[in-house]
Scaffold this motif. Structure first.
Motif, short mmCIF file in Angstrom:
data_model
loop_
_atom_site.label_atom_id
_atom_site.label_comp_id
_atom_site.label_asym_id
_atom_site.label_seq_id
_atom_site.Cartn_x
_atom_site.Cartn_y
_atom_site.Cartn_z
N MET A 1 0.82 -1.21 0.00
CA MET A 1 0.00 0.00 0.00
C MET A 1 0.85 1.26 0.00
O MET A 1 0.49 2.26 -0.63
CB MET A 1 -0.94 -0.01 1.21
CG MET A 1 -2.04 -1.06 1.10
SD MET A 1 -3.32 -0.90 2.37
CE MET A 1 -2.39 -1.24 3.85
N GLU A 2 1.99 1.21 0.70
CA GLU A 2 2.88 2.38 0.73
C GLU A 2 3.45 2.67 -0.65
O GLU A 2 3.62 3.83 -1.04
CB GLU A 2 4.01 2.15 1.74
CG GLU A 2 3.61 2.34 3.18
CD GLU A 2 3.29 3.79 3.51
OE1 GLU A 2 3.87 4.69 2.89
OE2 GLU A 2 2.45 4.02 4.39
N ALA A 3 3.75 1.62 -1.42
CA ALA A 3 4.28 1.82 -2.77
C ALA A 3 3.24 2.53 -3.63
O ALA A 3 3.57 3.48 -4.37
CB ALA A 3 4.66 0.49 -3.39
N LEU A 4 1.99 2.10 -3.55
CA LEU A 4 0.92 2.74 -4.30
C LEU A 4 0.70 4.18 -3.81
O LEU A 4 0.48 5.10 -4.61
CB LEU A 4 -0.37 1.93 -4.17
CG LEU A 4 -1.59 2.47 -4.90
CD1 LEU A 4 -1.33 2.57 -6.40
CD2 LEU A 4 -2.81 1.61 -4.63
N TRP A 5 0.77 4.38 -2.51
CA TRP A 5 0.56 5.71 -1.92
C TRP A 5 1.63 6.68 -2.41
O TRP A 5 1.33 7.83 -2.77
CB TRP A 5 0.60 5.57 -0.41
CG TRP A 5 0.51 6.82 0.42
CD1 TRP A 5 1.38 7.19 1.40
CD2 TRP A 5 -0.48 7.85 0.36
NE1 TRP A 5 1.00 8.39 1.97
CE2 TRP A 5 -0.15 8.82 1.35
CE3 TRP A 5 -1.61 8.06 -0.42
CZ2 TRP A 5 -0.89 9.97 1.57
CZ3 TRP A 5 -2.36 9.21 -0.21
CH2 TRP A 5 -2.01 10.15 0.77
N ARG A 6 2.88 6.24 -2.48
CA ARG A 6 3.96 7.12 -2.97
C ARG A 6 3.72 7.51 -4.42
O ARG A 6 3.88 8.67 -4.80
CB ARG A 6 5.32 6.42 -2.81
CG ARG A 6 5.80 6.35 -1.37
CD ARG A 6 7.26 5.94 -1.31
NE ARG A 6 7.47 4.58 -1.76
CZ ARG A 6 7.42 3.52 -0.97
NH1 ARG A 6 7.17 3.67 0.33
NH2 ARG A 6 7.63 2.31 -1.44
N GLU A 7 3.33 6.54 -5.24
CA GLU A 7 3.05 6.84 -6.65
C GLU A 7 1.89 7.82 -6.77
O GLU A 7 1.91 8.74 -7.60
CB GLU A 7 2.75 5.55 -7.41
CG GLU A 7 3.93 4.63 -7.56
CD GLU A 7 5.09 5.30 -8.31
OE1 GLU A 7 4.87 5.85 -9.41
OE2 GLU A 7 6.21 5.28 -7.78
N ALA A 8 0.85 7.61 -5.95
CA ALA A 8 -0.31 8.50 -5.99
C ALA A 8 0.07 9.93 -5.65
O ALA A 8 -0.38 10.88 -6.28
CB ALA A 8 -1.39 7.98 -5.04
N LEU A 9 0.94 10.09 -4.64
CA LEU A 9 1.37 11.44 -4.26
C LEU A 9 2.16 12.10 -5.38
O LEU A 9 2.01 13.30 -5.64
CB LEU A 9 2.21 11.37 -2.98
CG LEU A 9 1.45 11.08 -1.68
CD1 LEU A 9 2.43 10.94 -0.52
CD2 LEU A 9 0.42 12.15 -1.38
N HIS A 10 3.00 11.33 -6.06
CA HIS A 10 3.75 11.90 -7.18
C HIS A 10 2.81 12.35 -8.30
O HIS A 10 3.00 13.42 -8.89
CB HIS A 10 4.75 10.87 -7.73
CG HIS A 10 6.05 10.83 -6.99
ND1 HIS A 10 6.92 11.89 -6.97
CD2 HIS A 10 6.60 9.86 -6.22
CE1 HIS A 10 7.98 11.57 -6.24
NE2 HIS A 10 7.82 10.36 -5.77
#
Length: 323
Positions: free
Chosen positions: A196-205
């Motif tokens: 989930m953190e990997a997806l969250w980082r991409e979403a923020l970018h």
């Protein structure tokens, strides 16, 4: 309908959102719940959270003998732990606080009583470090919000944990209606949170770079990947993407694209501008609805979705084995 666990007593230590979720799930399974929290305002918030959870649990189906009257809140830790068959710790996510509290619990309860921690990032060995009576029974038991509906719990043992203790933990959480996933080795963030953190980082970018709004990012998950993930997860989804050749063909055809620099592994700087974009975008999506109203909507949806997913669970077990 939930399995009847009426002979068991769960001690819930720490009564925030996660602790309340554990309590609600246990009550619905027919268990007695003994709760403790040092915050003077905890009992009010605790009862409010149970009120929020209960309608969804009633719709899902209660075990025989399930009752909210089986909930008991104590200001004395010994009384909350007395007679517990399982202890679930939900203290703030700070290592020193958890180590101190777990060492105290370890010293007070019989050696055969399992102690699970809801930690999302701390390892079991770190949690066991100050426990001297029976450190192996102190494990990670990481759930997902809302705990009273979502069935996954990640179980992680530490350096002192034996295999039989993990199997006992599996059985105890299954009696709560959970789907235990025993993590093979310790790693910060366990499994699901790392994904989930990997997806969250991409979403923020994507938001930070002006590629998409928060609403558009969420739409990409809700109407696309998320629908497939709820049944098949990541790997089986890509296995089907390879057609008759399955995963092997998919990797041969699309594997080279993994080398392309699409992904940003580091999170963007949380500048005031990015915080404003994310916060204002989320508030726009909420459309003036309160958090309570959104929680109720979420719970109705998850209850109906789980009914569909559960119809496919036996088939999934045949495909992927027991988790």
């Amino acid at each position: 309908m939930r399995a009847d666990a009426s002979e068991n007593t769960l001690a819930v230590i720490g009564c925030g959102v996660i602790g309340s979720g554990w309590a609600a799930r246990a009550l619905a399974a027919g268990m007695r719940v003994q709760a403790w929290d040092p915050d003077p305002d905890a009992v009010r918030r605790f009862q409010k959270n149970i009120d929020t959870a209960w309608p969804a649990l009633v719709r899902r189906g209660l075990a025989g003998g399930a009752s909210r009257e089986a909930l008991h809140f104590f200001t004395d830790l010994d009384r909350a732990l007395q007679g517990a068959d399982l202890v679930q710790e939900n203290a703030p996510e700070r290592l020193v606080i958890k180590q101190t509290l777990l060492a105290d619990i370890d010293a007070r309860v019989p050696e055969q009583v399992l102690i699970g921690s809801s930690t999302s990032g701390i390892t079991a060995s770190e949690l066991q470090a100050q426990c001297h009576r029976a450190p192996g029974r102190v494990i990670v038991a990481h759930p997902f919000n809302p705990v009273y509906l979502l069935p996954l719990v990640e179980l992680v043992g530490g350096q002192h944990t034996h295999r039989d203790q993990m199997e006992s933990a599996r059985a105890q959480y299954e009696r709560l209606g959970m789907r235990p996933l025993i993590v093979r080795r310790e790693i910060e963030g366990h499994i699901a949170d790392r994904l989930m953190e990997a997806l969250w980082r991409e979403a923020l970018h994507l938001v930070n770079d002006g590629v998409a709004t928060t609403e558009e990012v969420d739409a990409a998950i809700v109407y696309g990947a998320g629908l497939r993930w709820s049944l098949m997860g990541t790997f089986l989804t890509f296995h089907l993407a390879g057609g008759e050749g399955g995963m092997r063909h998919m990797l041969e055809q699309f594997g080279p694209a993994l080398k392309q620099p699409w992904t940003r592994l580091e999170a963007p700087e949380l500048t005031p501008e990015l915080i404003e974009r994310v916060a204002s975008g989320s508030e726009f999506q909420a459309g003036g609805r309160s958090v309570a109203a959104l929680e109720a909507r979420r719970d109705r949806f998850l209850g109906e979705l789980l009914e569909v997913v559960e119809r496919y669970w036996p088939e999934q077990e045949g495909l992927g084995g027991r988790i």
